[in-house]
Design a protein around this motif. Sequence first.
Motif, PDB file in Angstrom:
ATOM      1  N   ALA A   1       2.151   3.400  11.728  1.00  0.00           N
ATOM      2  CA  ALA A   1       1.210   2.726  10.825  1.00  0.00           C
ATOM      3  C   ALA A   1       0.458   1.594  11.509  1.00  0.00           C
ATOM      4  O   ALA A   1      -0.762   1.461  11.335  1.00  0.00           O
ATOM      5  CB  ALA A   1       1.963   2.201   9.603  1.00  0.00           C
ATOM      6  N   LEU A   2       1.186   0.767  12.276  1.00  0.00           N
ATOM      7  CA  LEU A   2       0.539  -0.410  12.855  1.00  0.00           C
ATOM      8  C   LEU A   2      -0.621  -0.063  13.787  1.00  0.00           C
ATOM      9  O   LEU A   2      -1.672  -0.719  13.728  1.00  0.00           O
ATOM     10  CB  LEU A   2       1.577  -1.271  13.577  1.00  0.00           C
ATOM     11  CG  LEU A   2       1.097  -2.648  14.024  1.00  0.00           C
ATOM     12  CD1 LEU A   2       0.589  -3.466  12.843  1.00  0.00           C
ATOM     13  CD2 LEU A   2       2.218  -3.408  14.738  1.00  0.00           C
ATOM     14  N   PRO A   3      -0.493   0.952  14.682  1.00  0.00           N
ATOM     15  CA  PRO A   3      -1.671   1.301  15.500  1.00  0.00           C
ATOM     16  C   PRO A   3      -2.885   1.701  14.676  1.00  0.00           C
ATOM     17  O   PRO A   3      -4.021   1.437  15.083  1.00  0.00           O
ATOM     18  CB  PRO A   3      -1.162   2.476  16.354  1.00  0.00           C
ATOM     19  CG  PRO A   3       0.306   2.265  16.450  1.00  0.00           C
ATOM     20  CD  PRO A   3       0.705   1.689  15.128  1.00  0.00           C
TER      21      PRO A   3
ATOM     22  N   ALA B   1       0.812  -1.219   0.000  1.00  0.00           N
ATOM     23  CA  ALA B   1       0.000   0.000   0.000  1.00  0.00           C
ATOM     24  C   ALA B   1       0.846   1.270   0.000  1.00  0.00           C
ATOM     25  O   ALA B   1       0.468   2.268  -0.629  1.00  0.00           O
ATOM     26  CB  ALA B   1      -0.934  -0.002   1.208  1.00  0.00           C
ATOM     27  N   ILE B   2       2.003   1.261   0.677  1.00  0.00           N
ATOM     28  CA  ILE B   2       2.757   2.495   0.896  1.00  0.00           C
ATOM     29  C   ILE B   2       3.898   2.662  -0.097  1.00  0.00           C
ATOM     30  O   ILE B   2       4.113   3.741  -0.643  1.00  0.00           O
ATOM     31  CB  ILE B   2       3.296   2.544   2.344  1.00  0.00           C
ATOM     32  CG1 ILE B   2       2.126   2.481   3.334  1.00  0.00           C
ATOM     33  CG2 ILE B   2       4.137   3.783   2.559  1.00  0.00           C
ATOM     34  CD1 ILE B   2       1.130   3.606   3.202  1.00  0.00           C
ATOM     35  N   TYR B   3       4.629   1.589  -0.350  1.00  0.00           N
ATOM     36  CA  TYR B   3       5.819   1.698  -1.181  1.00  0.00           C
ATOM     37  C   TYR B   3       5.478   1.579  -2.670  1.00  0.00           C
ATOM     38  O   TYR B   3       4.555   0.859  -3.046  1.00  0.00           O
ATOM     39  CB  TYR B   3       6.846   0.635  -0.796  1.00  0.00           C
ATOM     40  CG  TYR B   3       7.333   0.776   0.625  1.00  0.00           C
ATOM     41  CD1 TYR B   3       8.046   1.904   1.018  1.00  0.00           C
ATOM     42  CD2 TYR B   3       7.088  -0.214   1.571  1.00  0.00           C
ATOM     43  CE1 TYR B   3       8.493   2.047   2.328  1.00  0.00           C
ATOM     44  CE2 TYR B   3       7.520  -0.088   2.874  1.00  0.00           C
ATOM     45  CZ  TYR B   3       8.225   1.051   3.242  1.00  0.00           C
ATOM     46  OH  TYR B   3       8.649   1.198   4.531  1.00  0.00           O
ATOM     47  N   ARG B   4       6.240   2.270  -3.480  1.00  0.00           N
ATOM     48  CA  ARG B   4       6.102   2.201  -4.928  1.00  0.00           C
ATOM     49  C   ARG B   4       7.337   1.509  -5.489  1.00  0.00           C
ATOM     50  O   ARG B   4       8.453   2.010  -5.334  1.00  0.00           O
ATOM     51  CB  ARG B   4       5.978   3.610  -5.536  1.00  0.00           C
ATOM     52  CG  ARG B   4       4.806   4.417  -4.991  1.00  0.00           C
ATOM     53  CD  ARG B   4       3.478   3.832  -5.456  1.00  0.00           C
ATOM     54  NE  ARG B   4       2.363   4.666  -5.044  1.00  0.00           N
ATOM     55  CZ  ARG B   4       1.695   4.513  -3.918  1.00  0.00           C
ATOM     56  NH1 ARG B   4       2.039   3.548  -3.078  1.00  0.00           N
ATOM     57  NH2 ARG B   4       0.691   5.305  -3.625  1.00  0.00           N
ATOM     58  N   PHE B   5       7.155   0.363  -6.119  1.00  0.00           N
ATOM     59  CA  PHE B   5       8.281  -0.380  -6.674  1.00  0.00           C
ATOM     60  C   PHE B   5       7.794  -1.151  -7.894  1.00  0.00           C
ATOM     61  O   PHE B   5       6.589  -1.395  -8.062  1.00  0.00           O
ATOM     62  CB  PHE B   5       8.897  -1.337  -5.639  1.00  0.00           C
ATOM     63  CG  PHE B   5       7.911  -2.277  -5.006  1.00  0.00           C
ATOM     64  CD1 PHE B   5       7.636  -3.523  -5.569  1.00  0.00           C
ATOM     65  CD2 PHE B   5       7.235  -1.922  -3.842  1.00  0.00           C
ATOM     66  CE1 PHE B   5       6.727  -4.388  -4.995  1.00  0.00           C
ATOM     67  CE2 PHE B   5       6.323  -2.778  -3.261  1.00  0.00           C
ATOM     68  CZ  PHE B   5       6.074  -4.018  -3.830  1.00  0.00           C
TER      69      PHE B   5
ATOM     70  N   GLY C   1      -8.113  -3.497  11.281  1.00  0.00           N
ATOM     71  CA  GLY C   1      -8.046  -4.402  10.141  1.00  0.00           C
ATOM     72  C   GLY C   1      -7.313  -5.687  10.463  1.00  0.00           C
ATOM     73  O   GLY C   1      -7.706  -6.769  10.023  1.00  0.00           O
ATOM     74  N   MET C   2      -6.243  -5.601  11.264  1.00  0.00           N
ATOM     75  CA  MET C   2      -5.492  -6.801  11.625  1.00  0.00           C
ATOM     76  C   MET C   2      -6.287  -7.695  12.572  1.00  0.00           C
ATOM     77  O   MET C   2      -6.146  -8.918  12.544  1.00  0.00           O
ATOM     78  CB  MET C   2      -4.163  -6.404  12.267  1.00  0.00           C
ATOM     79  CG  MET C   2      -3.205  -5.684  11.315  1.00  0.00           C
ATOM     80  SD  MET C   2      -2.927  -6.586   9.765  1.00  0.00           S
ATOM     81  CE  MET C   2      -4.068  -5.770   8.649  1.00  0.00           C
TER      82      MET C   2
ATOM     83  N   ALA D   1      -4.631  -0.685   4.852  1.00  0.00           N
ATOM     84  CA  ALA D   1      -3.491   0.211   5.026  1.00  0.00           C
ATOM     85  C   ALA D   1      -3.585   1.404   4.083  1.00  0.00           C
ATOM     86  O   ALA D   1      -3.269   2.536   4.465  1.00  0.00           O
ATOM     87  CB  ALA D   1      -2.192  -0.554   4.792  1.00  0.00           C
ATOM     88  N   ALA D   2      -4.024   1.167   2.840  1.00  0.00           N
ATOM     89  CA  ALA D   2      -4.160   2.264   1.891  1.00  0.00           C
ATOM     90  C   ALA D   2      -5.194   3.286   2.353  1.00  0.00           C
ATOM     91  O   ALA D   2      -5.060   4.485   2.078  1.00  0.00           O
ATOM     92  CB  ALA D   2      -4.533   1.714   0.517  1.00  0.00           C
TER      93      ALA D   2
END
Length: 302
Positions: A210-212, A120-124, A217-218, A183-184
């Motif tokens: 991010a995790l909190p 969701a966060i990284y662009r690769f 969702g988790m 996450a997105a």
Amino acid sequence: MSSLAVSQAEPVAGTAPGTAKGRPPLRRRIVLIPTVTLLLGAIYCLLPVAWVVIAATKSGRELFSTFTFLPGTGFADNFQDLSAYRDGVYWSWMGNSALYAGLGALLSACVSAFSGYALAIYRFRGRETIFNVLLAGVLMPPVILAIPQYLLLAKADLTDSYLSVLLPQILSPYGVYLARIYAAAAVPADVVEAGRVDGASEWRIFTRIALPMMIPGMVTVFLFQFVAIWNNFLLPYIMLSDDEKFPITLGLFTLLEQGANTPAMYTLVITGAFLAVLPLVALFLVIQRFWSLDLLSGAVKS
């Protein structure tokens, strides 16, 4: 003329405006359709559960001679017989299921959180390809993967072990998909960038920021995976041969097979099925509070 017009405009006594002879408006009747449908669906789903709860209270004689939904008097005896069966092997099966489902769901939620956050966060390069492959995994029935998983674990000499049931459950394509979508939506890119500007490492940004935000969702991923592993039958059936390592689903299946020749075993199977449902109900009641709690707190905890 004016009095005649007024009398024609007034509604008939006992009726509501816009209705005919007191019937509810068409829109109100249409709105009731989803409610009635959900009610019928709930009855359809809960009826077998009600049967198991009532049947667990009956002795072997009462099970086949009394009305289906009439409670019996043999639950205490059924419970004692089930606990005494093969020196309490039923509780070993329950413990195995708790191990498989608890540890497997926890590890699966962790892997899903890492993977979903990264997607969701990284662009690769290849990110969308990886995500599409995961979507294909969501659509693939587990029965197709059972035999390949068995062959792979057999090559590693891990069959008939606890790991043979745990390892295939750790990676859940559906869990990764949910984590990526959540996450997105829940982790703003500006918050992540602000953490980088402040000098925080990527690991610290994930664990402390991010995790909190992703906890609700988790929790959902954990619950779904716990229920899926707890109810899983095919994978343990293929992987395990030692009945001391059986989960509750496979253990009850062996009892049911014996019940074909010994009708008295049916009461043990039904009582065992009833007791096997209780941990799932308790888990749902404990976990559901985290949804509303964490949705309200979110990033405040960080």
